[in-house]
Scaffold this active site. Sequence first.
Site, short mmCIF file in Angstrom:
data_model
loop_
_atom_site.label_atom_id
_atom_site.label_comp_id
_atom_site.label_asym_id
_atom_site.label_seq_id
_atom_site.Cartn_x
_atom_site.Cartn_y
_atom_site.Cartn_z
N ASN A 138 0.79 -1.23 0.00
CA ASN A 138 0.00 0.00 0.00
C ASN A 138 0.83 1.28 0.00
OD1 ASN A 138 -2.78 -0.96 -0.02
ND2 ASN A 138 -2.29 -1.87 1.97
N ARG A 192 -27.50 -28.32 -26.15
CA ARG A 192 -28.09 -28.19 -27.49
C ARG A 192 -28.62 -26.78 -27.73
NH1 ARG A 192 -30.32 -32.92 -25.66
NH2 ARG A 192 -32.33 -31.88 -25.32
#
Length: 249
Positions: free
Chosen positions: A26, A172
């Site tokens: 950080n 399908r």
Amino acid sequence: MVIKYMRTILGIIPARGGSKSIPRKNIKSFCGKPLIAWKIEAAIQSGVFDRIIVSTDDAEIAEVARRHGAEVPFMRPAELAEDTTPTLFVVQHALTWLRDKENYQSDVVVLLEPTTPAVQPFHIREMIEILAKTGADSVVSVIDVPTAYNPHWQFVMAEDTRLSLFTGASIRQIIQRRQDLPKTYHRNSALYVFKPGLIFANEPSFYGEDVRGYVMGRAYSSDIDTPEDWGEAEENMRILLERNRHYLP
């Protein structure tokens, strides 16, 4: 702007000191300034916040945060700075501390993760505008999912290697053409704008029931978690600095 009708907007930047993948992440220098400074300065330049605070357990991070314009009104307890500590608990602690110690409560909270340094002031303003205009519980920054990863083209594989569509539809019925796929999005971990009551609900969260999305461009969505991420994010930021210097802090 609708924003002006909101009395108080609080920005919270969580930044613990114990990052393991990138030590001291950080406050490590990122394109010439500490990583956390990019988010602090974007928040300040947005011009919408009543207060911008950093929740940290680390004295050096606290000093850097103050130097760049954020408040550090408390030091986060060690038990809320573990690898596994949920950010939700960190925000709960911050809001509770401000309420109990300073009698301060806000109308809106913005969670600003420091690991997404390319976020711009206009992103923050626009997300708060969405919350104000819609009356939603929260607004979350998202990025579009690349076509190849669209859930309508994703499969789940059973132990016997049998495939099924992730969506539950029959294979399908798989969508054949890219152009027919519905647009999907995922969180980019950059910004969360929400009503603070959500944090203390029976089922606390950053989201609530009415969640709106804010689509952020891919160039602004670098999220740093690994050393590889860091290199890519710095290169991306250099390009942004060159192209859009007038937008960036």
